[in-house]
Scaffold this motif. Structure first.
Motif, mmCIF file in Angstrom:
data_model
loop_
_atom_site.group_PDB
_atom_site.id
_atom_site.type_symbol
_atom_site.label_atom_id
_atom_site.label_comp_id
_atom_site.label_asym_id
_atom_site.label_seq_id
_atom_site.Cartn_x
_atom_site.Cartn_y
_atom_site.Cartn_z
ATOM 1 N N VAL A 42 -60.609 -7.568 13.125
ATOM 2 C CA VAL A 42 -59.624 -6.839 13.933
ATOM 3 C C VAL A 42 -58.299 -7.600 13.940
ATOM 4 C CG1 VAL A 42 -59.087 -5.990 16.248
ATOM 5 C CG2 VAL A 42 -61.408 -5.779 15.360
ATOM 6 N N GLY A 43 -58.375 -8.932 13.991
ATOM 7 C CA GLY A 43 -57.166 -9.744 13.926
ATOM 8 C C GLY A 43 -56.539 -9.743 12.549
ATOM 9 N N LEU A 44 -57.364 -9.797 11.501
ATOM 10 C CA LEU A 44 -56.843 -9.789 10.131
ATOM 11 C C LEU A 44 -56.202 -8.443 9.791
ATOM 12 C CD1 LEU A 44 -59.753 -11.676 8.352
ATOM 13 C CD2 LEU A 44 -57.428 -12.518 8.726
ATOM 14 N N TYR A 45 -56.831 -7.348 10.233
ATOM 15 C CA TYR A 45 -56.220 -6.028 10.024
ATOM 16 C C TYR A 45 -54.871 -5.951 10.729
ATOM 17 C CZ TYR A 45 -60.569 -4.082 8.089
ATOM 18 O OH TYR A 45 -61.672 -3.806 7.298
ATOM 19 N N ALA A 46 -54.798 -6.513 11.926
ATOM 20 C CA ALA A 46 -53.543 -6.496 12.679
ATOM 21 C C ALA A 46 -52.457 -7.264 11.932
ATOM 22 C CB ALA A 46 -53.748 -7.090 14.073
ATOM 23 N N ALA A 47 -52.820 -8.427 11.398
ATOM 24 C CA ALA A 47 -51.843 -9.229 10.656
ATOM 25 C C ALA A 47 -51.328 -8.465 9.443
ATOM 26 C CB ALA A 47 -52.483 -10.551 10.223
ATOM 27 N N PHE A 48 -52.227 -7.761 8.749
ATOM 28 C CA PHE A 48 -51.820 -6.980 7.581
ATOM 29 C C PHE A 48 -50.892 -5.834 7.969
ATOM 30 C CE2 PHE A 48 -53.036 -2.912 5.456
ATOM 31 C CZ PHE A 48 -52.232 -3.069 4.328
ATOM 32 N N MET A 49 -51.304 -5.019 8.939
ATOM 33 C CA MET A 49 -50.511 -3.834 9.289
ATOM 34 C C MET A 49 -49.194 -4.186 9.969
ATOM 35 S SD MET A 49 -53.431 -1.039 10.401
ATOM 36 C CE MET A 49 -54.465 -2.167 11.330
ATOM 37 N N MET A 50 -49.220 -5.156 10.888
ATOM 38 C CA MET A 50 -47.978 -5.571 11.543
ATOM 39 C C MET A 50 -46.994 -6.122 10.518
ATOM 40 S SD MET A 50 -48.195 -4.888 14.795
ATOM 41 C CE MET A 50 -46.640 -5.683 15.202
ATOM 42 N N GLY A 51 -47.502 -6.988 9.619
ATOM 43 C CA GLY A 51 -46.620 -7.593 8.620
ATOM 44 C C GLY A 51 -46.026 -6.575 7.677
ATOM 45 N N LEU A 52 -46.842 -5.639 7.209
ATOM 46 C CA LEU A 52 -46.378 -4.649 6.235
ATOM 47 C C LEU A 52 -45.347 -3.706 6.844
ATOM 48 C CD1 LEU A 52 -46.715 -3.381 3.403
ATOM 49 C CD2 LEU A 52 -48.509 -1.930 4.384
ATOM 50 N N ILE A 53 -45.672 -3.130 7.995
ATOM 51 C CA ILE A 53 -44.810 -2.092 8.570
ATOM 52 C C ILE A 53 -43.499 -2.664 9.101
ATOM 53 C CG2 ILE A 53 -44.649 -0.345 10.388
ATOM 54 C CD1 ILE A 53 -47.699 0.037 10.062
ATOM 55 N N THR A 54 -43.572 -3.777 9.843
ATOM 56 C CA THR A 54 -42.324 -4.327 10.388
ATOM 57 C C THR A 54 -41.414 -4.849 9.273
ATOM 58 O OG1 THR A 54 -43.388 -6.480 10.757
ATOM 59 C CG2 THR A 54 -43.354 -4.935 12.596
ATOM 60 N N SER A 55 -42.009 -5.390 8.194
ATOM 61 C CA SER A 55 -41.178 -5.852 7.078
ATOM 62 C C SER A 55 -40.516 -4.684 6.370
ATOM 63 C CB SER A 55 -42.033 -6.649 6.082
ATOM 64 O OG SER A 55 -42.510 -7.838 6.664
ATOM 65 N N ALA A 56 -41.204 -3.544 6.320
ATOM 66 C CA ALA A 56 -40.684 -2.380 5.601
ATOM 67 C C ALA A 56 -39.612 -1.637 6.391
ATOM 68 C CB ALA A 56 -41.827 -1.437 5.242
ATOM 69 N N ILE A 57 -39.815 -1.465 7.710
ATOM 70 C CA ILE A 57 -38.888 -0.611 8.468
ATOM 71 C C ILE A 57 -38.250 -1.312 9.666
ATOM 72 C CG2 ILE A 57 -40.207 1.435 7.807
ATOM 73 C CD1 ILE A 57 -41.307 1.536 10.658
ATOM 74 N N GLY A 58 -38.585 -2.596 9.893
ATOM 75 C CA GLY A 58 -38.024 -3.315 11.032
ATOM 76 C C GLY A 58 -36.560 -3.678 10.837
ATOM 77 N N GLY A 59 -36.004 -4.338 11.825
ATOM 78 C CA GLY A 59 -34.572 -4.636 11.800
ATOM 79 C C GLY A 59 -34.234 -6.053 11.395
ATOM 80 N N ARG A 60 -35.227 -6.860 10.964
ATOM 81 C CA ARG A 60 -34.940 -8.249 10.618
ATOM 82 C C ARG A 60 -35.686 -8.655 9.349
ATOM 83 N NH1 ARG A 60 -31.326 -11.963 10.405
ATOM 84 N NH2 ARG A 60 -32.060 -11.799 8.269
ATOM 85 N N PRO A 61 -35.065 -8.478 8.168
ATOM 86 C CA PRO A 61 -35.695 -8.947 6.936
ATOM 87 C C PRO A 61 -35.986 -10.446 7.024
ATOM 88 C CG PRO A 61 -33.806 -7.540 6.448
ATOM 89 C CD PRO A 61 -33.780 -7.797 7.918
ATOM 90 N N GLY A 62 -37.151 -10.832 6.517
ATOM 91 C CA GLY A 62 -37.526 -12.245 6.542
ATOM 92 C C GLY A 62 -38.350 -12.646 7.738
#
Length: 520
Positions: A42-62
């Motif tokens: 559950v934690g590993l899935y969270a790390a994957f999905m949070m990292g992917l989505i926020t990097s793709a559409i979030g407001g802070r590259p990097g």
């Protein structure tokens, strides 16, 4: 703050940095899953999905997002009392609240966080990261209790950690072709397994967290996360259960993410978009709830690894997420064999780079109030959590500001050619200075005509308006005439009793707004 050359922003740096971050994400995602009382996956899935989505559409590259301790501790009670499905529902609701925060452009308010609070936040998180790594220097004894390492086990752990840190420090002096953190992990991992050293690895860490009957089959291998609506009753009772947790999760997530965004802005000399990041975090958490993840927010430690390794673009975060998923699906054995000492060494370097050492010099030059706020926020971050620390810091900073400006209001008085007494105010009139404002005037002994000139003063809030109305009452009760000059049209609109005493001069009167619900 450190500055980085943005010219080095390229695909190679982002990809290699992303791989490094993926390796560092694993133990923390697993650890925070256990903190929240859920399965490691559950934690590993969270790390994957949070990292992917926020990097793709979030407001802070990097910036790197994943499962975090700050949010995990909020989840414990809900999971313990109602189960993991209620957690998924709460994460969905928290995500929706974060999206609304972005839509209503609330992200800009993070810019109001005072600089001493920001320093305290950075130093506090550095200390928290350091203390968290010390847990890797503990092992379980035969009775099942955690004890500190001793003897050869401890010396090996310290030696490998020191080697990792040395590689990170000295490799960039030879070459920058490969991120030094990634090189350090690979070298130390190869050394441990090549020499068959008895060093604790990631899979050992996972086994320590599991019941005895599950240790033998422990693995970080998994499948793709699948869509599933949280299995909870769709009733008002369910909303009553999950709403408090969802609100706290959304606030903690946004505060930590936006403060990390601000920190990276300063480090890279660029500007992230706070409101877009709110929406990105919200979408990521909403998706987490529907795909079996525990949600999360920005991770300052992994973000620092990314920045220090050369990751600047969105590709770095996307790479980290995809590589992490690849490990889970196809190469779990590779991450399971990484020595914990290598990851501890990487995180120790993050601590050194994150802590604002210059704050010790800054303290000598700033006033004692700012120094107090800095230490207070650092202390509360360590003993409580980030959200509470920032809220406390902002409130204390505001109270200090109000206290310092409470006595800044003063007046020069004189009698003009018409025998009118003129009070020329200087300083802000607001809730903090109202008491001192009232002490300036003497309705009983003043002449028949009295002038209050606001040319060098402003009314900041409704308390100031009320104080002026009260003063007008006193002069009227004494049978004297009050003349009020140079206040804004908005102030005149809010005055109830003193409005008839205002002398209007269209060319000279200022224009500014007052903090009042009536004008909101």
């Amino acid at each position: 703050m450190f500055k980085f050359d943005m010219a080095n922003n390229n695909v190679k740096n982002d990809v290699l940095s992303g791989i490094t971050v993926a390796l560092a994400l694993v133990p923390e995602a697993v650890a925070f899953a256990f903190v929240a009382g859920v399965e490691p996956m559950v934690g590993l899935y969270a790390a994957f999905m949070m990292g992917l989505i926020t990097s793709a559409i979030g407001g802070r590259p990097g910036m790197i997002s994943g499962a975090t301790g700050a949010m995990a501790v909020v989840m414990v009670a809900l999971v313990a009392m109602h189960g993991v499905q209620y957690l998924f529902a709460a994460v969905v609701l928290a995500g929706l609240l974060q999206i609304l925060a972005g839509v209503f452009r609330l992200g800009k308010f993070i810019r109001l966080v005072p600089y001493p609070v920001m320093l305290g936040f950075v130093n506090g998180l550095a200390i928290v990261i350091f203390l968290a790594q010390l847990g890797q220097f503990k092992v379980f004894d035969t009775s099942g209790l955690q004890v500190w390492m001793t003897g050869e086990v401890l010396y090996l752990m310290l030696g490998l950690t020191a080697l990792t840190m040395a590689i990170i420090v000295f490799l960039p002096k030879l070459t920058k072709a490969v991120p030094s953190s990634l090189a350090a992990i690979i070298v130390v991992t190869g050394l441990v397994h090549g020499l068959d050293l008895e060093a604790r690895t990631v899979i050992d860490f996972v086994r320590d967290m599991l019941p005895e009957e599950e240790k033998a089959t422990a693995t970080l291998a998994g499948e793709l996360p699948s869509f599933s609506i949280p299995m909870v009753p769709f009733t008002l009772e369910t909303l009553y259960i999950i709403l408090p947790t969802a609100i706290i999760l959304s606030l903690v997530g946004l505060i930590e993410s936006l403060l990390t965004l601000t920190l990276i802005d300063e480090m890279t000399n660029t500007r992230g978009r706070g409101n877009k990041e709110c929406i990105g975090q919200g979408v990521a958490n909403t998706v987490n709830g529907f795909f079996g993840g525990m949600g999360g927010c920005a991770m300052i430690g992994q973000s620092m690894i990314n920045i220090n390794s050369g990751g600047r673009g969105r590709l770095s975060g996307i790479t980290a997420a995809i590589v992490l998923l690849g490990f889970i699906l196809f190469a779990s054995q590779l991450i399971e064999m990484i020595p914990l000492a290598a990851l501890v060494g990487v995180m120790f370097m993050v601590v050194i780079g994150t802590f604002e050492w210059a704050s010790f010099k800054i303290i000598r030059g700033v006033n004692k109030e700012d120094a107090f706020v800095l230490f207070l926020v650092t202390f509360v971050t360590v003993i409580a959590d980030l959200a509470i620390a920032v809220i406390v810091g902002v409130i204390v900073s505001a109270l200090v500001f109000a206290w310092k400006h409470a006595t800044h209001i003063s007046a020069k008085s004189y009698t003009d050619k018409d025998d009118w007494k003129v009070y020329e105010l200087d300083g802000p009139l607001f809730f903090g200075s109202v008491t001192h404002f009232k002490e300036i005037f003497d309705p009983e002994n003043d002449p028949t005509d009295v002038v209050i000139d606001f040319n060098e003063s402003q009314i900041w809030d409704s308390s100031g308006i009320d104080a002026l109305d009260t003063l007008a009452d006193k002069y009227e009760a004494a049978g004297k005439k009050l003349h009020i000059r140079h206040i804004s049209p908005e102030c005149r609109k809010l005055l109830r009793k003193a409005s008839k005493f205002v002398e209007i001069n269209v060319n000279e009167d200022p224009r500014y707004y007052v903090a009042s619900d009536e004008l909101g």
